[in-house]
Design a protein around this motif. Structure first.
Motif, PDB file in Angstrom:
ATOM      1  N   PRO A  54       0.958  -1.102   0.017  1.00 26.94           N
ATOM      2  CA  PRO A  54      -0.011  -0.057   0.008  1.00 26.94           C
ATOM      3  C   PRO A  54       0.978   1.321  -0.113  1.00 26.94           C
ATOM      4  CG  PRO A  54       0.005  -1.017   2.184  1.00 26.94           C
ATOM      5  CD  PRO A  54       0.960  -1.999   1.477  1.00 26.94           C
ATOM      6  N   ALA A  55       0.121   2.271  -0.208  1.00 29.57           N
ATOM      7  CA  ALA A  55       1.045   3.886  -0.157  1.00 29.57           C
ATOM      8  C   ALA A  55       1.306   3.980   1.262  1.00 29.57           C
ATOM      9  CB  ALA A  55      -0.198   4.850  -0.682  1.00 29.57           C
ATOM     10  N   ALA A  56       0.310   3.530   2.381  1.00 26.62           N
ATOM     11  CA  ALA A  56       0.598   3.945   3.689  1.00 26.62           C
ATOM     12  C   ALA A  56       0.136   2.528   4.446  1.00 26.62           C
ATOM     13  CB  ALA A  56       0.233   5.062   4.166  1.00 26.62           C
ATOM     14  N   LEU A  57       1.047   2.482   5.560  1.00 28.33           N
ATOM     15  CA  LEU A  57       0.531   1.330   6.442  1.00 28.33           C
ATOM     16  C   LEU A  57       0.856   1.853   7.946  1.00 28.33           C
ATOM     17  CD1 LEU A  57      -0.372  -1.700   6.388  1.00 28.33           C
ATOM     18  CD2 LEU A  57       2.007  -2.317   6.056  1.00 28.33           C
ATOM     19  N   SER A  58      -0.191   1.394   8.675  1.00 27.27           N
ATOM     20  CA  SER A  58      -0.065   1.580  10.021  1.00 27.27           C
ATOM     21  C   SER A  58      -0.385   0.400  10.941  1.00 27.27           C
ATOM     22  CB  SER A  58      -0.997   2.817  10.515  1.00 27.27           C
ATOM     23  OG  SER A  58      -0.648   2.979  11.838  1.00 27.27           O
ATOM     24  N   VAL A  59       0.456  -0.032  11.769  1.00 32.57           N
ATOM     25  CA  VAL A  59       0.493  -1.294  12.295  1.00 32.57           C
ATOM     26  C   VAL A  59       0.940  -1.128  13.974  1.00 32.57           C
ATOM     27  CG1 VAL A  59       0.870  -2.562  10.337  1.00 32.57           C
ATOM     28  CG2 VAL A  59       2.689  -2.271  11.945  1.00 32.57           C
ATOM     29  N   PRO A  60       0.532  -1.863  14.741  1.00 36.87           N
ATOM     30  CA  PRO A  60       0.862  -2.194  16.099  1.00 36.87           C
ATOM     31  C   PRO A  60       2.077  -2.839  16.263  1.00 36.87           C
ATOM     32  CG  PRO A  60      -1.008  -3.797  15.800  1.00 36.87           C
ATOM     33  CD  PRO A  60      -0.744  -2.876  14.610  1.00 36.87           C
ATOM     34  N   GLU A  61       3.026  -2.464  17.200  1.00 30.51           N
ATOM     35  CA  GLU A  61       4.153  -3.049  17.437  1.00 30.51           C
ATOM     36  C   GLU A  61       4.023  -4.688  17.472  1.00 30.51           C
ATOM     37  OE1 GLU A  61       6.085  -1.750  20.924  1.00 30.51           O
ATOM     38  OE2 GLU A  61       7.941  -2.589  20.414  1.00 30.51           O
ATOM     39  N   GLY A  62       5.061  -5.473  16.794  1.00 29.22           N
ATOM     40  CA  GLY A  62       5.273  -6.709  17.235  1.00 29.22           C
ATOM     41  C   GLY A  62       4.504  -7.322  15.847  1.00 29.22           C
ATOM     42  N   GLU A  63       3.639  -6.876  15.184  1.00 34.57           N
ATOM     43  CA  GLU A  63       3.104  -7.546  13.896  1.00 34.57           C
ATOM     44  C   GLU A  63       4.161  -7.662  12.844  1.00 34.57           C
ATOM     45  OE1 GLU A  63      -1.700  -6.364  13.448  1.00 34.57           O
ATOM     46  OE2 GLU A  63      -0.476  -6.161  11.877  1.00 34.57           O
ATOM     47  N   ASN A  64       3.794  -8.885  12.001  1.00 30.46           N
ATOM     48  CA  ASN A  64       4.376  -9.109  10.779  1.00 30.46           C
ATOM     49  C   ASN A  64       3.598  -8.439   9.562  1.00 30.46           C
ATOM     50  OD1 ASN A  64       6.142 -11.034  12.362  1.00 30.46           O
ATOM     51  ND2 ASN A  64       4.491 -12.533  12.149  1.00 30.46           N
ATOM     52  N   LEU A  65       4.415  -8.046   8.703  1.00 21.70           N
ATOM     53  CA  LEU A  65       3.838  -7.155   7.733  1.00 21.70           C
ATOM     54  C   LEU A  65       4.551  -7.446   6.393  1.00 21.70           C
ATOM     55  CD1 LEU A  65       5.703  -4.205   6.835  1.00 21.70           C
ATOM     56  CD2 LEU A  65       4.869  -3.935   9.375  1.00 21.70           C
ATOM     57  N   VAL A  66       3.954  -7.142   5.307  1.00 17.63           N
ATOM     58  CA  VAL A  66       4.153  -7.577   3.821  1.00 17.63           C
ATOM     59  C   VAL A  66       4.226  -6.200   3.151  1.00 17.63           C
ATOM     60  CG1 VAL A  66       3.915  -8.765   1.726  1.00 17.63           C
ATOM     61  CG2 VAL A  66       3.858  -9.828   4.107  1.00 17.63           C
ATOM     62  N   LEU A  67       5.323  -5.794   2.336  1.00 13.11           N
ATOM     63  CA  LEU A  67       5.226  -4.635   1.575  1.00 13.11           C
ATOM     64  C   LEU A  67       5.224  -5.155   0.225  1.00 13.11           C
ATOM     65  CD1 LEU A  67       7.589  -2.009   3.262  1.00 13.11           C
ATOM     66  CD2 LEU A  67       5.111  -2.417   3.831  1.00 13.11           C
ATOM     67  N   ASN A  68       4.492  -4.581  -0.753  1.00 12.18           N
ATOM     68  CA  ASN A  68       4.411  -5.032  -2.096  1.00 12.18           C
ATOM     69  C   ASN A  68       5.062  -4.193  -3.223  1.00 12.18           C
ATOM     70  OD1 ASN A  68       2.769  -7.661  -1.867  1.00 12.18           O
ATOM     71  ND2 ASN A  68       1.668  -6.120  -0.888  1.00 12.18           N
ATOM     72  N   CYS A  69       5.599  -4.913  -4.158  1.00 12.73           N
ATOM     73  CA  CYS A  69       6.270  -4.143  -5.355  1.00 12.73           C
ATOM     74  C   CYS A  69       6.026  -4.821  -6.410  1.00 12.73           C
ATOM     75  CB  CYS A  69       7.821  -3.852  -5.020  1.00 12.73           C
ATOM     76  SG  CYS A  69       8.894  -3.004  -6.309  1.00 12.73           S
ATOM     77  N   SER A  70       5.552  -4.157  -7.569  1.00 12.98           N
ATOM     78  CA  SER A  70       5.322  -4.699  -8.864  1.00 12.98           C
ATOM     79  C   SER A  70       6.006  -3.598  -9.938  1.00 12.98           C
ATOM     80  CB  SER A  70       3.950  -4.985  -9.169  1.00 12.98           C
ATOM     81  OG  SER A  70       3.184  -3.758  -9.241  1.00 12.98           O
ATOM     82  N   PHE A  71       6.383  -4.762 -11.007  1.00 14.88           N
ATOM     83  CA  PHE A  71       6.922  -3.896 -12.130  1.00 14.88           C
ATOM     84  C   PHE A  71       6.508  -4.498 -13.284  1.00 14.88           C
ATOM     85  CE2 PHE A  71      10.197  -7.305 -12.264  1.00 14.88           C
ATOM     86  CZ  PHE A  71      10.232  -8.109 -10.898  1.00 14.88           C
ATOM     87  N   THR A  72       6.482  -3.639 -14.390  1.00 13.50           N
ATOM     88  CA  THR A  72       5.993  -3.867 -15.464  1.00 13.50           C
ATOM     89  C   THR A  72       6.772  -4.727 -16.489  1.00 13.50           C
ATOM     90  OG1 THR A  72       6.524  -1.920 -16.279  1.00 13.50           O
ATOM     91  CG2 THR A  72       4.408  -2.020 -15.325  1.00 13.50           C
ATOM     92  N   ASP A  73       8.237  -4.437 -16.647  1.00 11.86           N
ATOM     93  CA  ASP A  73       8.981  -5.116 -17.269  1.00 11.86           C
ATOM     94  C   ASP A  73       9.957  -6.196 -16.770  1.00 11.86           C
ATOM     95  OD1 ASP A  73      11.596  -3.982 -19.890  1.00 11.86           O
ATOM     96  OD2 ASP A  73      11.046  -5.881 -19.377  1.00 11.86           O
TER      97      ASP A  73
END
Lengths: 114, 112
Positions: A8-27
């Motif tokens: 996402p463009a922004a993400l807010s989570v509580p301490e201790g959480e596991n999280l995933v950031l995504n990146c996609s590319f066209t070529d």
């Protein structure tokens, strides 16, 4: 022309959480992909470099994966801490005669609250 | 270990004035050098890159120029600044085009 999108463009989570950031590319013709962290008003800190031949790269609580054929990468942060709060950027490098020119996504702003 | 420096850290300049930003790298030889600009809402954009002394490639046509007078020194210049030149300027280096890039602390430029 290569385009890189981060969700996402922004993400807010509580301490201790596991999280995933995504990146996609066209070529999918990339040489490597780099994840960076940027604190407000500061330069970029390189977190992980993952080569196109690799599937994963790990550093401490960070794990980056790459699926070149589908044009996707993820950054997994385990047991998040308030000190992880920053903007995370991914950038792709086409390699070869591109001389290392990086194409960046717009970033994900991460806030980890206590 | 390698270190990259940029100065000044902050700069406020009037429209039409000249500009000179400097970047130096320590602890390595013959690096690739890069200038990026980060403008609000526009992400990071590559402006110039250099693979050796005196070798400069421009990515975006504009009123900026770059020079590399020494192996580990990269300079960004302008003869007359525009309001649109405001932004955060970042210098980076790598051992070659296929290697990891490392960024400097940046220069915040405000054109008034």
């Amino acid at each position: 022309k290569q385009e890189v999108t981060q969700i996402p463009a922004a993400l807010s989570v509580p301490e201790g959480e596991n999280l995933v950031l995504n990146c996609s590319f066209t070529d999918s013709a990339i040489y490597n992909l780099q994840w960076f962290r940027q604190d407000p008003g500061k330069g970029l800190t390189s977190l992980l470099l993952i080569q196109s031949s690799q599937r994963e790269q790990t550093s401490g609580r960070l794990n980056a994966s790459l699926d070149k054929s589908s044009g996707r990468s993820t950054l997994y942060i385990a047991a998040s801490q308030p000190g992880d709060s920053a903007t995370y950027l991914c950038a792709v490098n086409a390699g070869g005669t591109s001389y290392g020119k990086l194409t960046f996504g717009q970033g994900t702003i991460l806030t980890v609250h206590p | 270990s390698q270190t990259i420096h940029q100065w000044p850290a902050t700069l406020v300049q009037p429209v039409g004035s000249p500009l000179s930003l400097e970047c130096t790298v320590e602890g390595t030889s013959n690096p690739n050098l890069y200038w990026y600009r980060q403008a609000a809402g526009r992400g990071l954009q590559l402006l110039f890159y250099s693979v050796g002394i005196g070798q400069i490639s421009s990515e975006v046509p504009q009123n900026l120029s770059a020079s590399r007078p020494q192996d580990r020194q990269f300079i960004l210049s302008s003869k007359k600044l525009l309001l649109s030149d405001s932004g955060f300027y970042l210098c980076a280096w790598s051992l070659g085009g296929n290697y990891e890039q490392y960024f400097g602390p940046g220069t915040r430029l405000t054109v008034t």
